[in-house]
Write a protein that holds these residues in place. Sequence first.
Motif, short mmCIF file in Angstrom:
data_model
loop_
_atom_site.label_atom_id
_atom_site.label_comp_id
_atom_site.label_asym_id
_atom_site.label_seq_id
_atom_site.Cartn_x
_atom_site.Cartn_y
_atom_site.Cartn_z
N ARG A 162 0.84 -1.21 0.00
CA ARG A 162 0.00 0.00 0.00
C ARG A 162 0.87 1.25 0.00
N ARG A 163 1.92 1.21 0.77
CA ARG A 163 2.84 2.36 0.78
C ARG A 163 3.47 2.57 -0.60
N LEU B 251 1.91 7.00 -6.83
CA LEU B 251 1.02 8.12 -7.16
C LEU B 251 1.66 9.45 -6.79
N ALA B 252 2.30 9.49 -5.62
CA ALA B 252 2.95 10.73 -5.19
C ALA B 252 4.09 11.10 -6.13
N MET B 253 4.79 10.11 -6.64
CA MET B 253 5.89 10.39 -7.58
C MET B 253 5.36 10.96 -8.89
N GLU B 254 4.22 10.43 -9.34
CA GLU B 254 3.63 10.97 -10.57
C GLU B 254 3.26 12.43 -10.39
N GLN B 255 2.64 12.76 -9.24
CA GLN B 255 2.28 14.15 -8.96
C GLN B 255 3.53 15.00 -8.80
N ILE C 202 10.07 27.06 -3.00
CA ILE C 202 8.88 26.22 -3.13
C ILE C 202 9.11 25.06 -4.11
N LYS C 203 10.38 24.73 -4.31
CA LYS C 203 10.67 23.60 -5.19
C LYS C 203 10.04 22.34 -4.59
N PRO C 204 9.30 21.58 -5.38
CA PRO C 204 8.64 20.38 -4.84
C PRO C 204 9.66 19.42 -4.23
N ALA C 205 9.29 18.87 -3.09
CA ALA C 205 10.16 17.90 -2.42
C ALA C 205 9.87 16.50 -2.97
N ARG C 206 10.93 15.77 -3.23
CA ARG C 206 10.76 14.41 -3.73
C ARG C 206 10.15 13.55 -2.63
N PRO C 207 9.07 12.85 -2.93
CA PRO C 207 8.44 12.00 -1.90
C PRO C 207 9.42 10.93 -1.40
N ARG C 208 9.38 10.69 -0.12
CA ARG C 208 10.24 9.66 0.46
C ARG C 208 9.52 8.33 0.48
N MET C 209 10.18 7.31 -0.02
CA MET C 209 9.61 5.97 0.05
C MET C 209 10.05 5.35 1.36
N ARG C 210 9.11 5.21 2.28
CA ARG C 210 9.40 4.59 3.57
C ARG C 210 9.16 3.09 3.45
#
Length: 482
Positions: A97-98, A104-108, A150-158
Amino acid sequence: MNYFNFGPPAYPLDKFPVLVRETARELSWHLQAPDALIAMSLLAVMSAACQGRIKFKLPTGQVRPVSLNIFAIAESGERKSALDDLVARALYDFVARRQAAHDLAMEQYERDLAMWDDVAQVLQQKRSALIRKGKPTDEVTMELAEHRKIKPARPRMRKMVHQDLTGRAFADAINGNGESIAWMSAEGDILLRSGAMKQLGWLNSAWDGSTLTLDRADGKSVVARNPRVTISLMAQPSAFRQHMARHGEQARGTGLLARFLVGWPASTQGKRFLSAAEPSWDNLTRFHERVGELLDEYDQALAAGSIDQTILTFTEDATTRWIKLVNDAEPLIRPEGAYHDINDVVSKASEMVGRVAAILHYFSEQEGAISLDTLERAIVIVGWHVDEFQRIFSETSDTSIAHGDANILARHFHTQVWQKGFASVRRNDILRFGPVALRVKRRLDPALDILVANGAVWTNRDRRGRSYVNLNGQFFNNFFSF
């Protein structure tokens, strides 16, 4: 050290809460793996599920994490992988699920970053044009500086569940505040050989929940505050022996080994029989649901930017009992005490009792403070593991001597009796011609008792009253002498 395992007493499954106990019995019935192996798998998963949500306060005032380290030793064929797949399924589903949410977060993120790049490029071009014309650039420079903020932060994969971790990967996994991971494998030799397993100080600090500052090779530092790390490994005896030969003294000396709940359950091979009945996993399903609830609660807290954990305390009578437990244990680690040879483990046992009690309390959705009943259950569970540690690692206890003698006697029977074509031997001949150390009744009898209890031999008398020891062919045909 008792490398030849004849098995501990039965695991106290009845001390688990109802759901966990019935799940264990369900697994035992359908999978027929050793009870202790099942129990340790359940404890590891409960630890991973609870550690991000709770901590507990000892009667001494210290606030401690509930994370557990589990080390199970089991032969090939004990269904370690099948057990891991079944018990830890909720953890793996959570990881999936993560991963889906991260995708999805990476696509955004990539869409947002592309738009951000477009604006940054326009502002940079505007600034360059002003420079070429010799005009002031203060305004556009300020716009560009604000835009960079305000540069978008890369989502962290936990990634919560890990197997083969390098030192750097371990540091990255716990980087931040309150990160919760489970480092577990049914193929424990992978974990034992991993780079992170060599970082004994890190692992001790992770168990303690201490802040870790780790310097990486690229010059960057990782700061892990309030890390929560559950370690669970199931290793074959050969991998266990190799690891202990290379790193055992250091692991014991640094206190890492004392932070583990260890177990070497007796094999169920040869006692497992198939049933035509369709397996029913009602209790395991409910166990998974509870694990999933706790993990989702943890993720929701992370998403809200809050890692505050519930601090569990003991009731007044549980506090009194815990203090008595500590005081009663202290004389046992004196040179003449029953646990003097494992004083390192006993010194950690009272805290382990608290950790297990907190997990049992929270997982079973009990309200209020940790009760005396729950604490008593945890005392029995941890007590089993303390005795098991002594059985496996002690060189001086009576239990250890008897098991060591049983090992010697089994080897003697294999090489001097069974392999020479005989299936029985007179007991008096063992006293006369057997291993030198066992030519006295006070050493021979306990060793024989262990072999009898584990089905390796049985005894009888002939019509003249002579005592014989009979060898079990199934046991000695598969005997492996270490």
